[in-house]
Motif scaffolding. Structure first.
Motif, PDB file in Angstrom:
ATOM      1  N   SER A 188       0.824  -1.206   0.000  1.00  7.86           N
ATOM      2  CA  SER A 188       0.000   0.000   0.000  1.00  7.86           C
ATOM      3  C   SER A 188       0.859   1.257   0.000  1.00  7.86           C
ATOM      4  O   SER A 188       0.580   2.217  -0.725  1.00  7.86           O
ATOM      5  CB  SER A 188      -0.928  -0.018   1.221  1.00  7.86           C
ATOM      6  OG  SER A 188      -1.690   1.171   1.296  1.00  7.86           O
ATOM      7  N   GLN A 189       1.938   1.243   0.793  1.00  4.07           N
ATOM      8  CA  GLN A 189       2.834   2.395   0.820  1.00  4.07           C
ATOM      9  C   GLN A 189       3.514   2.600  -0.530  1.00  4.07           C
ATOM     10  O   GLN A 189       3.660   3.740  -0.990  1.00  4.07           O
ATOM     11  CB  GLN A 189       3.878   2.218   1.920  1.00  4.07           C
ATOM     12  CG  GLN A 189       3.304   2.275   3.330  1.00  4.07           C
ATOM     13  CD  GLN A 189       4.331   1.939   4.390  1.00  4.07           C
ATOM     14  OE1 GLN A 189       5.413   1.427   4.079  1.00  4.07           O
ATOM     15  NE2 GLN A 189       4.007   2.212   5.649  1.00  4.07           N
ATOM     16  N   ASN A 192       0.924   4.047  -2.908  1.00  2.00           N
ATOM     17  CA  ASN A 192       0.661   5.459  -2.635  1.00  2.00           C
ATOM     18  C   ASN A 192       1.831   6.338  -3.080  1.00  2.00           C
ATOM     19  O   ASN A 192       1.631   7.439  -3.601  1.00  2.00           O
ATOM     20  CB  ASN A 192       0.393   5.662  -1.138  1.00  2.00           C
ATOM     21  CG  ASN A 192      -0.913   5.029  -0.700  1.00  2.00           C
ATOM     22  OD1 ASN A 192      -1.797   4.768  -1.515  1.00  2.00           O
ATOM     23  ND2 ASN A 192      -1.044   4.760   0.585  1.00  2.00           N
ATOM     24  N   SER A 196       1.670   9.199  -5.836  1.00  6.26           N
ATOM     25  CA  SER A 196       2.106  10.550  -5.472  1.00  6.26           C
ATOM     26  C   SER A 196       3.141  11.076  -6.460  1.00  6.26           C
ATOM     27  O   SER A 196       3.080  12.250  -6.867  1.00  6.26           O
ATOM     28  CB  SER A 196       2.688  10.548  -4.053  1.00  6.26           C
ATOM     29  OG  SER A 196       1.717  10.195  -3.110  1.00  6.26           O
ATOM     30  N   TRP A 245      -4.487  14.668  -3.752  1.00  5.58           N
ATOM     31  CA  TRP A 245      -3.638  13.504  -3.476  1.00  5.58           C
ATOM     32  C   TRP A 245      -2.298  13.934  -2.880  1.00  5.58           C
ATOM     33  O   TRP A 245      -1.806  13.332  -1.928  1.00  5.58           O
ATOM     34  CB  TRP A 245      -3.421  12.700  -4.753  1.00  5.58           C
ATOM     35  CG  TRP A 245      -2.676  11.434  -4.478  1.00  5.58           C
ATOM     36  CD1 TRP A 245      -1.321  11.276  -4.387  1.00  5.58           C
ATOM     37  CD2 TRP A 245      -3.241  10.153  -4.195  1.00  5.58           C
ATOM     38  NE1 TRP A 245      -1.008   9.976  -4.084  1.00  5.58           N
ATOM     39  CE2 TRP A 245      -2.165   9.265  -3.956  1.00  5.58           C
ATOM     40  CE3 TRP A 245      -4.545   9.667  -4.137  1.00  5.58           C
ATOM     41  CZ2 TRP A 245      -2.358   7.925  -3.662  1.00  5.58           C
ATOM     42  CZ3 TRP A 245      -4.738   8.334  -3.842  1.00  5.58           C
ATOM     43  CH2 TRP A 245      -3.667   7.481  -3.609  1.00  5.58           C
ATOM     44  N   SER A 249      -0.887  12.957   0.817  1.00  6.83           N
ATOM     45  CA  SER A 249       0.421  12.317   1.027  1.00  6.83           C
ATOM     46  C   SER A 249       1.268  13.136   1.993  1.00  6.83           C
ATOM     47  O   SER A 249       1.964  12.581   2.854  1.00  6.83           O
ATOM     48  CB  SER A 249       1.144  12.155  -0.307  1.00  6.83           C
ATOM     49  OG  SER A 249       0.399  11.350  -1.198  1.00  6.83           O
ATOM     50  N   ARG A 372      -8.702   5.745   0.261  1.00  5.83           N
ATOM     51  CA  ARG A 372      -8.386   6.633  -0.856  1.00  5.83           C
ATOM     52  C   ARG A 372      -9.019   6.143  -2.154  1.00  5.83           C
ATOM     53  O   ARG A 372      -8.985   4.955  -2.470  1.00  5.83           O
ATOM     54  CB  ARG A 372      -6.872   6.724  -1.046  1.00  5.83           C
ATOM     55  CG  ARG A 372      -6.151   7.321   0.133  1.00  5.83           C
ATOM     56  CD  ARG A 372      -4.682   7.474  -0.158  1.00  5.83           C
ATOM     57  NE  ARG A 372      -3.957   7.978   0.998  1.00  5.83           N
ATOM     58  CZ  ARG A 372      -2.687   8.349   0.984  1.00  5.83           C
ATOM     59  NH1 ARG A 372      -1.990   8.236  -0.131  1.00  5.83           N
ATOM     60  NH2 ARG A 372      -2.113   8.800   2.067  1.00  5.83           N
TER      61      ARG A 372
END
Length: 442
Positions: A188-189, A192, A196, A245, A249, A372
């Protein structure tokens, strides 16, 4: 006389033997009563019945032992960890996955050692205690930090995100299944971070497209100009999505550093957010009903908190029926807490409820509304605003509004919860922020 004494002694001996036989028979009957009824047959003598029952029990015990060994063999190769503790929180057994996840190198099969001696995890210990007290299954997710005795290897020790599912057993025992969630967290990180980076790269070309569309807007005449207007609307929506977004972040990486604390008066803050959205509310003849103290302050970042109310009130306006009422209730309250000395104390916080009369959240959407880009039910998230000039207006949200709300509230050490109101049937967003008296000075 001698004959009389002999006869009397013989009678006493026979009586004593008969009494011993009766006692033995009673003991055998009591033993048979303790055995399963199907394991005895009344047509045989008691001794034979007892022997038969003992043989059956030995066979059952061997079968149970075989099943136990089979179960342990299955659990040993299971992809999840498993451990079992007794009523004194001593570790009875665990599989190889649990040994690896919790680093139980010091425990050997057959030992009974306190789990807290082997695993320094407050969350796991509390989960087991809660399961035993409530006699109900429970689930706990936390970040586990393994203990490291060797200083040289400390850099190689990694924290893990674990999810534990506990189950109460008989005689005070508790079983726990452990799942390693760290790969999902890292995935997930990584996702993301990738999005980003992509959003950051999209800002410049999107700004250029908007400048071109704005230039063409004054030069192209109807009816072709409507295509330029549509292009400009969609470009602005993409720019807003990218900006949201990136902001999300930034909040996630540096929640406290992105806040500027000050005393914020809540009623004026809520009314200020409503005034910005009032043109949209007037299109549907919606009104705001505030209930709470006229002067109640919270400590936080004013611009971030007003962003929270803008997002929540905007959602309520979109999904409320015409001529409806949107309720905002602000309540200072307290809840009991337990300090380090196990003394009960009161913890102050401010509760803010935003309630509308729309369609509410579906049962399948509720667990995911703060995720999200989650859009949920199309009928809820794409309903056109009545009176809007375009079907492509603000009605289709980015799916980041509630995620931003959650990040901002959590950065203020608060919580936010979504559900449906039992009376209006609409969405009910409940925010809890620490009371200024409970927040230490910055």
């Amino acid at each position: 006389m001698t004959l009389l004494i002999f006869i009397l002694g013989l009678a006493l001996g026979i009586g004593f033997c008969w009494w011993q036989q009766r006692q033995r028979q009673r003991q055998l009957k009591r033993m048979l009563e303790l055995l399963p009824a199907e394991s005895t047959d009344n047509s045989f003598p008691l001794v034979s019945q007892l022997r038969s029952a003992i043989a059956i029990l030995i066979g059952d015990r061997a079968e149970i032992k075989e099943k136990l060994n089979t179960t342990r063999q299955v659990l040993q190769v299971a992809p999840v960890g498993y451990l079992q503790v007794d009523e004194d929180n001593r570790l009875i057994w665990c599989n190889e996955q649990a040994r690896q996840l919790l680093q139980l190198d010091r425990w050997q099969p057959g030992q009974k050692r306190l789990l807290l001696e082997l695993v320094r995890s407050y969350e796991l210990d509390q989960l087991i205690e809660r399961t035993r007290e409530q006699q109900q299954p429970a689930i706990q997710e936390w970040v586990f930090h393994p203990a490291c005795i060797d200083g040289a290897a400390m850099g190689e020790v990694r924290s893990l995100t674990l999810r534990a599912s506990s189950l109460p057993l008989s005689h005070g025992q508790v079983s726990v299944f452990l799942e390693n969630r760290q790969p999902l967290v890292e995935l997930s990180q990584s996702r993301n971070q990738w999005v980003s980076d992509l959003a950051h790269e999209l800002r410049t070309p999107l700004t250029s497209i908007r400048l071109v569309a704005e230039t063409l807007q004054g030069r192209v005449k109807p009816p072709e100009s409507r295509w330029i207007e549509q292009l400009l609307q969609e470009t602005n929506r993409l720019i807003e999505l990218v900006q949201n977004w990136l902001e999300l972040s930034h909040l996630e990486k540096n929640p406290s550093k992105s806040l500027t604390y000050q005393s914020v008066e809540l009623r004026s803050l809520i009314e200020s957010a409503w005034q910005r959205l009032e043109p949209l509310a007037q299109q549907k003849q919606l009104s705001l009903a505030y209930q709470g103290p006229d002067t109640l302050s919270a400590r936080g970042d004013k611009s971030r908190l007003i962003q929270v109310f803008l997002n929540l009130l905007d959602n309520s306006i979109k999904h409320s029926p015409p001529q409806a009422l949107i309720q905002v209730k602000v309540t200072p309250t307290q809840k009991a807490g337990i300090d380090s000395d196990a003394l009960v104390e009161e913890e102050s916080f401010i509760q803010i409820d935003i309630i509308d009369s729309g369609s509410g959240f579906s049962a399948s959407d509720l667990p995911h509304v703060f995720e999200r880009l989650y859009r949920g039910d199309v009928s809820r998230y794409r309903a056109p605003v009545s009176g809007g000039s375009s079907a492509l207006g603000r009605s289709s949200g980015s799916g980041l509004g509630l995620s931003i709300v959650q990040e901002i509230v959590q950065a203020h050490s608060g919580t936010v919860r979504a559900r449906n109101h039992p009376e209006t049937g609409g969405a009910w967003l409940q925010i809890q922020l620490p009371h200024p008296t409970a927040v230490s000075s910055e």
